[in-house]
Design a protein around this motif. Structure first.
Motif, PDB file in Angstrom:
ATOM      1  N   ARG A   1      34.238 -11.008  38.732  1.00 26.16           N
ATOM      2  CA  ARG A   1      34.459 -11.267  37.433  1.00 26.16           C
ATOM      3  C   ARG A   1      33.403 -12.171  36.642  1.00 26.16           C
ATOM      4  O   ARG A   1      33.243 -12.126  35.706  1.00 26.16           O
ATOM      5  CB  ARG A   1      35.997 -11.624  37.220  1.00 26.16           C
ATOM      6  CG  ARG A   1      36.348 -12.019  35.664  1.00 26.16           C
ATOM      7  CD  ARG A   1      37.707 -12.749  35.669  1.00 26.16           C
ATOM      8  NE  ARG A   1      38.838 -11.963  36.342  1.00 26.16           N
ATOM      9  CZ  ARG A   1      40.067 -12.697  36.395  1.00 26.16           C
ATOM     10  NH1 ARG A   1      40.406 -13.680  35.897  1.00 26.16           N
ATOM     11  NH2 ARG A   1      41.031 -11.622  36.731  1.00 26.16           N
ATOM     12  N   ALA A   2      33.295 -13.242  37.971  1.00 30.11           N
ATOM     13  CA  ALA A   2      32.126 -14.239  37.098  1.00 30.11           C
ATOM     14  C   ALA A   2      30.758 -13.591  37.188  1.00 30.11           C
ATOM     15  O   ALA A   2      30.126 -13.780  36.222  1.00 30.11           O
ATOM     16  CB  ALA A   2      32.069 -15.370  38.351  1.00 30.11           C
ATOM     17  N   ALA A   3      30.424 -12.625  37.894  1.00 34.00           N
ATOM     18  CA  ALA A   3      29.303 -11.757  37.541  1.00 34.00           C
ATOM     19  C   ALA A   3      29.307 -10.953  36.422  1.00 34.00           C
ATOM     20  O   ALA A   3      28.128 -11.048  35.656  1.00 34.00           O
ATOM     21  CB  ALA A   3      29.127 -10.923  38.975  1.00 34.00           C
ATOM     22  N   ARG A   4      30.210 -10.559  36.116  1.00 36.11           N
ATOM     23  CA  ARG A   4      30.327  -9.555  34.908  1.00 36.11           C
ATOM     24  C   ARG A   4      30.118 -10.489  33.565  1.00 36.11           C
ATOM     25  O   ARG A   4      29.494 -10.174  32.540  1.00 36.11           O
ATOM     26  CB  ARG A   4      31.705  -8.778  34.745  1.00 36.11           C
ATOM     27  CG  ARG A   4      31.820  -7.602  35.709  1.00 36.11           C
ATOM     28  CD  ARG A   4      33.080  -6.805  35.385  1.00 36.11           C
ATOM     29  NE  ARG A   4      34.194  -7.364  35.602  1.00 36.11           N
ATOM     30  CZ  ARG A   4      34.747  -6.951  36.874  1.00 36.11           C
ATOM     31  NH1 ARG A   4      33.977  -6.294  37.964  1.00 36.11           N
ATOM     32  NH2 ARG A   4      36.046  -7.707  37.201  1.00 36.11           N
ATOM     33  N   THR A   5      30.997 -11.681  33.617  1.00 32.14           N
ATOM     34  CA  THR A   5      30.773 -12.643  32.576  1.00 32.14           C
ATOM     35  C   THR A   5      29.189 -13.047  32.428  1.00 32.14           C
ATOM     36  O   THR A   5      28.857 -13.215  31.316  1.00 32.14           O
ATOM     37  CB  THR A   5      31.742 -13.868  32.799  1.00 32.14           C
ATOM     38  OG1 THR A   5      33.076 -13.568  32.892  1.00 32.14           O
ATOM     39  CG2 THR A   5      31.640 -14.870  31.743  1.00 32.14           C
ATOM     40  N   ALA A   6      28.627 -13.625  33.495  1.00 32.28           N
ATOM     41  CA  ALA A   6      27.267 -13.763  33.354  1.00 32.28           C
ATOM     42  C   ALA A   6      26.338 -12.809  32.824  1.00 32.28           C
ATOM     43  O   ALA A   6      25.532 -12.844  32.070  1.00 32.28           O
ATOM     44  CB  ALA A   6      26.808 -14.499  34.722  1.00 32.28           C
ATOM     45  N   ALA A   7      26.629 -11.345  33.312  1.00 36.59           N
ATOM     46  CA  ALA A   7      25.779 -10.299  32.796  1.00 36.59           C
ATOM     47  C   ALA A   7      26.208 -10.099  31.264  1.00 36.59           C
ATOM     48  O   ALA A   7      25.049  -9.790  30.716  1.00 36.59           O
ATOM     49  CB  ALA A   7      26.378  -9.101  33.282  1.00 36.59           C
ATOM     50  N   LEU A   8      27.477 -10.301  30.735  1.00 38.99           N
ATOM     51  CA  LEU A   8      27.493 -10.043  29.382  1.00 38.99           C
ATOM     52  C   LEU A   8      26.643 -11.018  28.566  1.00 38.99           C
ATOM     53  O   LEU A   8      26.183 -10.740  27.387  1.00 38.99           O
ATOM     54  CB  LEU A   8      28.947  -9.851  29.073  1.00 38.99           C
ATOM     55  CG  LEU A   8      29.772  -8.628  29.627  1.00 38.99           C
ATOM     56  CD1 LEU A   8      31.140  -8.901  29.529  1.00 38.99           C
ATOM     57  CD2 LEU A   8      29.083  -7.512  29.036  1.00 38.99           C
ATOM     58  N   ILE A   9      26.676 -12.229  28.992  1.00 41.26           N
ATOM     59  CA  ILE A   9      26.092 -13.368  28.320  1.00 41.26           C
ATOM     60  C   ILE A   9      24.714 -13.283  28.378  1.00 41.26           C
ATOM     61  O   ILE A   9      23.758 -13.464  27.182  1.00 41.26           O
ATOM     62  CB  ILE A   9      26.260 -14.670  28.908  1.00 41.26           C
ATOM     63  CG1 ILE A   9      27.906 -15.102  29.061  1.00 41.26           C
ATOM     64  CG2 ILE A   9      25.483 -15.680  28.220  1.00 41.26           C
ATOM     65  CD1 ILE A   9      28.173 -16.269  29.782  1.00 41.26           C
ATOM     66  N   ALA A  10      23.849 -12.827  29.310  1.00 38.23           N
ATOM     67  CA  ALA A  10      22.480 -12.450  29.338  1.00 38.23           C
ATOM     68  C   ALA A  10      21.972 -11.258  29.228  1.00 38.23           C
ATOM     69  O   ALA A  10      20.943 -10.882  29.740  1.00 38.23           O
ATOM     70  CB  ALA A  10      21.839 -13.259  30.651  1.00 38.23           C
ATOM     71  N   SER A  11      22.883 -10.071  28.565  1.00 37.31           N
ATOM     72  CA  SER A  11      22.564  -8.800  28.563  1.00 37.31           C
ATOM     73  C   SER A  11      21.173  -8.538  28.097  1.00 37.31           C
ATOM     74  O   SER A  11      20.826  -9.061  27.151  1.00 37.31           O
ATOM     75  CB  SER A  11      23.668  -8.062  27.761  1.00 37.31           C
ATOM     76  OG  SER A  11      23.707  -8.380  26.663  1.00 37.31           O
ATOM     77  N   GLY A  12      20.421  -7.409  28.455  1.00 43.17           N
ATOM     78  CA  GLY A  12      19.231  -7.252  28.252  1.00 43.17           C
ATOM     79  C   GLY A  12      18.551  -5.859  28.819  1.00 43.17           C
ATOM     80  O   GLY A  12      19.527  -5.348  29.522  1.00 43.17           O
ATOM     81  N   PRO A  13      17.559  -5.661  28.908  1.00 43.13           N
ATOM     82  CA  PRO A  13      16.704  -4.288  29.526  1.00 43.13           C
ATOM     83  C   PRO A  13      16.743  -4.913  31.158  1.00 43.13           C
ATOM     84  O   PRO A  13      16.357  -5.809  31.634  1.00 43.13           O
ATOM     85  CB  PRO A  13      15.686  -4.100  28.930  1.00 43.13           C
ATOM     86  CG  PRO A  13      15.656  -5.168  27.553  1.00 43.13           C
ATOM     87  CD  PRO A  13      16.540  -6.033  27.871  1.00 43.13           C
ATOM     88  N   ALA A  14      17.491  -3.715  31.836  1.00 44.83           N
ATOM     89  CA  ALA A  14      17.308  -3.643  33.320  1.00 44.83           C
ATOM     90  C   ALA A  14      16.159  -3.706  34.041  1.00 44.83           C
ATOM     91  O   ALA A  14      15.435  -2.935  33.408  1.00 44.83           O
ATOM     92  CB  ALA A  14      18.456  -2.788  33.980  1.00 44.83           C
ATOM     93  N   LYS A  15      15.771  -4.710  34.602  1.00 49.00           N
ATOM     94  CA  LYS A  15      14.292  -4.518  35.283  1.00 49.00           C
ATOM     95  C   LYS A  15      14.189  -4.796  36.603  1.00 49.00           C
ATOM     96  O   LYS A  15      13.267  -4.836  37.330  1.00 49.00           O
ATOM     97  CB  LYS A  15      13.390  -5.717  34.473  1.00 49.00           C
ATOM     98  CG  LYS A  15      13.290  -5.434  33.014  1.00 49.00           C
ATOM     99  CD  LYS A  15      12.301  -6.631  32.468  1.00 49.00           C
ATOM    100  CE  LYS A  15      12.207  -6.418  30.866  1.00 49.00           C
ATOM    101  NZ  LYS A  15      11.498  -7.770  30.269  1.00 49.00           N
ATOM    102  N   GLN A  16      15.405  -5.102  37.050  1.00 47.52           N
ATOM    103  CA  GLN A  16      15.425  -5.776  38.722  1.00 47.52           C
ATOM    104  C   GLN A  16      16.549  -4.782  39.140  1.00 47.52           C
ATOM    105  O   GLN A  16      17.949  -4.611  38.704  1.00 47.52           O
ATOM    106  CB  GLN A  16      15.930  -7.003  38.580  1.00 47.52           C
ATOM    107  CG  GLN A  16      16.053  -7.790  40.036  1.00 47.52           C
ATOM    108  CD  GLN A  16      14.429  -7.642  40.670  1.00 47.52           C
ATOM    109  OE1 GLN A  16      13.610  -8.153  40.292  1.00 47.52           O
ATOM    110  NE2 GLN A  16      14.513  -7.184  41.934  1.00 47.52           N
ATOM    111  N   THR A  17      16.354  -4.124  40.519  1.00 48.03           N
ATOM    112  CA  THR A  17      17.474  -3.666  41.250  1.00 48.03           C
ATOM    113  C   THR A  17      17.668  -4.588  42.509  1.00 48.03           C
ATOM    114  O   THR A  17      16.840  -5.169  42.815  1.00 48.03           O
ATOM    115  CB  THR A  17      17.222  -2.375  41.603  1.00 48.03           C
ATOM    116  OG1 THR A  17      16.057  -2.170  42.211  1.00 48.03           O
ATOM    117  CG2 THR A  17      17.314  -1.291  40.363  1.00 48.03           C
ATOM    118  N   VAL A  18      18.838  -4.383  43.397  1.00 46.02           N
ATOM    119  CA  VAL A  18      19.211  -5.241  44.487  1.00 46.02           C
ATOM    120  C   VAL A  18      18.784  -4.325  45.465  1.00 46.02           C
ATOM    121  O   VAL A  18      19.426  -3.284  45.836  1.00 46.02           O
ATOM    122  CB  VAL A  18      20.681  -5.732  44.470  1.00 46.02           C
ATOM    123  CG1 VAL A  18      20.760  -6.500  45.751  1.00 46.02           C
ATOM    124  CG2 VAL A  18      20.853  -6.653  43.017  1.00 46.02           C
TER     125      VAL A  18
END
Length: 480
Positions: free
Chosen positions: A93-110
């Motif tokens: 849930r924390a990860a999704r929250t941070a993702a929505l705040i900084a949403s932008g074009p994906a340039k990095q995969t894990v």
């Protein structure tokens, strides 16, 4: 026990059920709305402290906290969320929250992790902190007895001891995987002395990334109590400090706090990226006397500001900031290094899992020169010798600073004479260093008491310098 061979990550894996698969899932979720980079910062802290006042134990506390901060970076935008519940659901849930705040074009995969090799700069206790308060109480009581026996004019003694054990685990989408176990201990004594006309204060303390046994040696409670008492009684007999522009000699060790504040903060990369530092755009140019070389070094064993890895999982290092008067570089975290296309120096630090990392100093000091301290003092016709400092204020943008000297003396015809009170040093960081004409061969680091504040976050740091002479500095005082 040294850190060598310690598997720091096992603490989080065993106690909280963290797995590499969970880390990968959380990072994937953090980047689900796009972004350049994401990281997870797990932290567990056990802390104990005791305080004594009026010869009575007035406070004693023990506590444990744990949590995780999730950061997502997209360009210059940062999303951050944290949780004190380390269950998989809350982490996602924390990860999704941070993702929505900084949403932008994906340039990095894990794509898997590479574990950072952890050096061994300080002890790593295998167990939790000892909860026995008796040894800590003994320290503060010994300091109280020593201080009160020093002089009958001492009317108040406060002594405190605190220690903590911080464990961290960092995993990032760039493959960073690091963990560490960080001890910290600090002892402080504060003294009030009074006579018929005046009240004076004295304080001393020390510590580092050490255990309680450190204070049974040379740096004992008696050592710190004696030093604080000496300062307070000295101030009772001090005369008013002179005012005006004069030669100033700074003593070795803690006076390096002036360097830390007046110069060090201005060399942190984020201020220079935003062009709010007086040092912005000056790399390769002279900013100090040719006698001045300043470094930041996070690799000194057992020092308060040292770290095996910073709070982004990068190894700390020695970074030359000013070399023979020439500005060589800034202190950077991952974000500043990427945005400014500059080397990453391993200076990403944060107060806790609840805050984002930013460029911060570790142990910052000026290197020794060739001058004998006695020759430096002998060269001064009339000036001020400042050997200890209290508080200070600095404007990063202009470089202007004001510092109060808690222990200072007149220098008259090359000799240290009367102690003075209420002396302040006023100047501009980049300008002041240009007037350094002599640098002593007696580099010393502080006793281990420094705490640095920036943007509401406090982190432990170290400072230091040799004896130095500044040909010109404005001194504020009420005397002549």
């Amino acid at each position: 026990m040294s850190q060598s061979g310690v598997d720091h990550k096992r603490y989080f894996f065993d106690k909280f059920g963290i797995t590499e698969r969970m880390l990968e899932r959380c990072l994937g979720e953090a980047l689900s709305a796009g972004g350049d980079y994401a990281d997870l910062y797990f932290e567990s802290v056990a802390a104990t402290s005791v305080g004594l006042d009026e010869s009575l134990v007035k406070s004693a506390s023990q506590g444990v906290s744990a949590g995780c901060g999730v950061r997502v970076v997209s360009g210059e935008r940062t999303g951050y969320a944290y949780t004190d519940d380390l269950s998989a659901d809350r982490l996602l849930r924390a990860a999704r929250t941070a993702a929505l705040i900084a949403s932008g074009p994906a340039k990095q995969t894990v794509a898997g992790f590479t574990e950072t090799k952890t050096p061994s700069l300080y002890p790593a206790p295998a167990a939790e902190l000892d909860t026995d308060l008796a040894p800590m109480l003994d320290l503060v009581q010994r300091a109280d007895r020593t201080a009160r026996a020093y002089d009958p004019r001492i009317t108040q003694v406060r002594a405190g001891y605190g220690e903590e054990l911080r464990r961290i685990l960092i995993a990032a989408s760039d493959g960073t995987f690091a963990s560490d176990t960080q001890p910290m201990a600090r002892f402080n004594v504060f003294i009030l002395a009074k006579d018929a006309d005046r009240t004076a204060r004295g304080s001393a303390g020390g510590g580092g990334r050490v255990e309680i046994s450190f204070f049974q040696g040379e740096k004992s409670p008696e050592h710190f109590a004696y030093e604080a008492a000496r300062q307070a009684i000295l101030q009772l007999g001090a005369i008013a400090a002179p005012a005006g522009e004069m030669e100033v000699v700074l003593g070795p060790g803690w006076p390096g706090v002036l360097l830390h504040e007046a110069v060090g903060h201005g060399l942190e990369a984020d201020f220079n990226r935003k062009k709010t530092s007086a040092f912005a755009g000056l790399i390769g140019r002279p900013v100090a006397s040719p006698k001045v070389t300043v470094v930041d070094n996070g690799t000194l064993a057992n020092r308060r500001g040292s770290l095996n890895v910073d709070d982004e999982g990068s190894a700390t290092q020695e970074t030359v900031l000013i070399e023979n008067g020439i500005l060589r570089g800034y202190l950077s975290d991952k974000l500043s290094a990427r945005l400014m296309n500059m080397p990453h120096t391993g200076n990403g630090r944060r107060e806790s899992y609840q805050q984002i990392p930013m460029p911060r100093m570790t142990n910052t000091y000026m290197l020794s020169g060739d001058d004998a301290p006695e020759d430096i003092l002998r060269s001064v016709k009339r000036g001020l010798y400042a050997v200890n400092f209290g508080g200070g204020q600095v404007d990063i943008t202009s470089g202007k600073f004001v510092f109060s000297a808690s222990e200072a003396y007149l220098i008259e015809d090359g000799k240290v004479t009367a102690p003075v009170r209420d002396a302040t040093l006023i100047g501009n960081g980049p300008e002041a260093l240009k007037y350094v004409s002599m640098v002593g061969n007696d580099l010393a680091l502080d006793e281990g008491i420094g705490t640095c504040g920036k943007d509401g976050q406090s982190v432990p740091v170290g400072v230091g310098m040799p004896t130095i002479k500044l040909d010109r500095m404005t001194v504020g005082g009420t005397g002549r």
